[in-house]
Design an enzyme around this catalytic site. Sequence first.
Site, mmCIF file in Angstrom:
data_model
loop_
_atom_site.group_PDB
_atom_site.id
_atom_site.type_symbol
_atom_site.label_atom_id
_atom_site.label_comp_id
_atom_site.label_asym_id
_atom_site.label_seq_id
_atom_site.Cartn_x
_atom_site.Cartn_y
_atom_site.Cartn_z
ATOM 1 N N HIS A 195 0.842 -1.197 0.000
ATOM 2 C CA HIS A 195 0.000 0.000 0.000
ATOM 3 C C HIS A 195 0.878 1.249 0.000
ATOM 4 O O HIS A 195 0.585 2.229 -0.647
ATOM 5 C CB HIS A 195 -0.864 0.057 1.266
ATOM 6 C CG HIS A 195 -1.937 -0.972 1.312
ATOM 7 N ND1 HIS A 195 -2.577 -1.424 0.201
ATOM 8 C CD2 HIS A 195 -2.496 -1.617 2.352
ATOM 9 C CE1 HIS A 195 -3.480 -2.313 0.561
ATOM 10 N NE2 HIS A 195 -3.443 -2.447 1.869
ATOM 11 N N GLU A 437 2.589 -11.920 -23.092
ATOM 12 C CA GLU A 437 3.545 -12.050 -21.979
ATOM 13 C C GLU A 437 4.017 -13.484 -21.808
ATOM 14 O O GLU A 437 4.752 -13.800 -20.875
ATOM 15 C CB GLU A 437 2.967 -11.481 -20.688
ATOM 16 C CG GLU A 437 1.600 -11.976 -20.299
ATOM 17 C CD GLU A 437 1.046 -11.274 -19.065
ATOM 18 O OE1 GLU A 437 1.776 -10.539 -18.391
ATOM 19 O OE2 GLU A 437 -0.143 -11.477 -18.772
ATOM 20 N N ASP A 461 6.520 -10.340 -17.360
ATOM 21 C CA ASP A 461 6.332 -11.784 -17.478
ATOM 22 C C ASP A 461 7.041 -12.364 -18.695
ATOM 23 O O ASP A 461 7.601 -13.444 -18.632
ATOM 24 C CB ASP A 461 4.832 -12.120 -17.545
ATOM 25 C CG ASP A 461 4.223 -12.187 -16.158
ATOM 26 O OD1 ASP A 461 4.792 -12.879 -15.302
ATOM 27 O OD2 ASP A 461 3.191 -11.526 -15.929
ATOM 28 N N CYS A 508 3.474 -2.589 -21.822
ATOM 29 C CA CYS A 508 3.085 -2.099 -20.499
ATOM 30 C C CYS A 508 3.924 -2.690 -19.373
ATOM 31 O O CYS A 508 3.618 -2.494 -18.208
ATOM 32 C CB CYS A 508 1.600 -2.342 -20.248
ATOM 33 S SG CYS A 508 1.162 -4.075 -20.253
HETATM 34 C C1 PEP Z 1 3.826 -7.652 -17.323
HETATM 35 O O1 PEP Z 1 3.861 -8.855 -17.083
HETATM 36 O O2 PEP Z 1 4.736 -7.042 -17.928
HETATM 37 C C2 PEP Z 1 2.680 -6.827 -16.897
HETATM 38 C C3 PEP Z 1 2.554 -5.570 -17.259
HETATM 39 O O3 PEP Z 1 1.782 -7.413 -16.073
HETATM 40 P P1 PEP Z 1 2.024 -7.605 -14.490
HETATM 41 O O4 PEP Z 1 3.259 -6.873 -14.111
HETATM 42 O O5 PEP Z 1 0.796 -7.065 -13.844
HETATM 43 O O6 PEP Z 1 2.161 -9.097 -14.409
HETATM 44 MG MG MG Z 2 2.106 -9.862 -16.419
#
Ligand code: PEP
Ligand code: MG
Length: 594
Positions: A195, A437, A461, A508
């Site tokens: 948090h 991913e 990932d 992302c």
């Molecule tokens: C990722 O795997 O790059 C991603 C953006 O998802 P998370 O970090 O939420 O697994």
């Molecule tokens: Mg991910």
Amino acid sequence: MNAPLSLTGQAVAPGIGLGPAFLLTRERRPVERVEIGGDQVDREHARLAEAIALARADLERQRDRASRRLGEMVARIFETHLMFLDDEPAFDKVRELVRDQLVDVRFALYTVLEEYAGRFEQQEDSYFQERAQDVRDVCRRLLAQLDGERDTVLAGVPDSPCVLLASELTPSDILHLPQEKIIAVAADTGGATSHTAILTRILGVPSVVGLRRVTSAAKPGEIVVVNGNSGKVVLRPDEHELATYRSKQTEYLEFVESLKDIRDVPAETLDGRRIRLHGNIEMPGEARTLLANGGDGVGLFRTEYLVLTHSRLPNEEEQYRTYREVVEALAGLPATIRTFDLGGDKAFPGAGIPPEDNPFMGWRAIRVALDRPQMIMPQLRAILRAGAHGPVQVMFPMISDLGEWRAAKQMIARAAEELEREGVPHEADIPAGMMVEVPSAALLADRFAIEVDFFSIGTNDLVQFTLAVDRANEQVAELHQPFHPAVLRLIRMTAEAGATHGVPVSICGEIAGQPLATLLLIGLGLGELSTSPSLVPELKKLVLSSSFTEAAELAGEALAMETAGEVREFVSDAMKQRFSNLPIWFGERGETGT
Ligand code: PEP
Ligand code: MG
């Protein structure tokens, strides 16, 4: 004076803060065993009831204040604390202790809640360890009420600007900070999913967490530097270091100020290629920050964090209200809502995911959704309903096979049919896309591209699975290399498949927010970068100062390289040379540096 000391932690909010240390300590009257007479038991029980009632009223006030300042969802963190106050079995134990051992309620309360916190702390799972903070926060509140004080934790914040150092920070600390006085925050504990990290990021104060010993090593009033770009914290910097940081800070502040001029300018390269700069958000309040920073929309709403603030899966109505809050805040810009990515390191209790030996490759994300339609259908319905209020896209995590994708699409169709039949307002025709991913998704991107409306590459990932490196294991952290040529090839394949089929491709993962990688990612053909909202202005500046032709050349050279180290060095040199006029951090966040 002691020698200077440098510590490195996890940078969670950018910027450089420098000033005298204020150590947040939680000193209060020590909790000692006080014996009472048998005739005082009822009085002690009554004191407990009163303290609970007062703490509840206080928490409700804070929740309302948070709701006004930061949005509904942050406010719900207070609900977790309010829920603890409803934990009758715990308070029964307190009453029992008072009655059976004839001790005062302060001692009984502290003993019982410390035992609870201790049990949470012993769990391996960082989620539980963070819940220990919540229990202690509640205990502190109750003790303050018993002592006839309001929660005075922050009463000692000096009048002049200071750097806040704390062993841990609770949501209520953060919401009570007089923001104008706090230059930066450094904490001993906390990880990216705590948090503390989430809230400090929203507040926009330079912050570093997970420093382990910053509070024990610092003394009140000493000068501290917090570099929220690199993750470095310097205690008692010498004259030379201080002068260097001062000038860095001035330069950075001037730079940030100058970025305000480009807020409403579209992110376009010098040779006319438009790059969409999107935000990754964990809670709705961040959509407002994104807009204030000139972002083009939300590229990733990690909805699984809703489980944290509710301590369970939120129902359709709760989700609908949250998604609608985001959509309305974005005022016409798109919101990409990812379905629950539970499992892996996000096996939050309350979500019904059992512990597994190999959770990242286990029962996760889309796999859970397809096995448990009752979990995802309310979410899809809520997303379609929010779609009636503005542009919304739905995105599925961890897709590794076309069959999964098709099953997920069918579920959207089913949710739309149900809503239609029930006459519930919704938008049936929202774009549907997938995270890339898992390497199989990138390798089959040309096939997926025929069926999806967009791709978003999740390098956190993708790197983990391509290089066989557990993203959460510190022991192998250095091997988690997004600059690895194998990863670059998968990114490139996905971008090419998208370009061939007219499918937008976003990225992302954390690398999207690293200025070091901006040129490379654009050059690989990505049209959208999605990152923490606070990083958008810096990235926009880089895009505006780059040419796509140059980026494509750089990416071409990088793709021909053989090792991750080579690529990194090459890209790093190129960026430092090309943008030496900008005070941007071109190292990796969290890496040792100034
Ligand atoms: C990722 O795997 O790059 C991603 C953006 O998802 P998370 O970090 O939420 O697994
Ligand atoms: Mg991910």
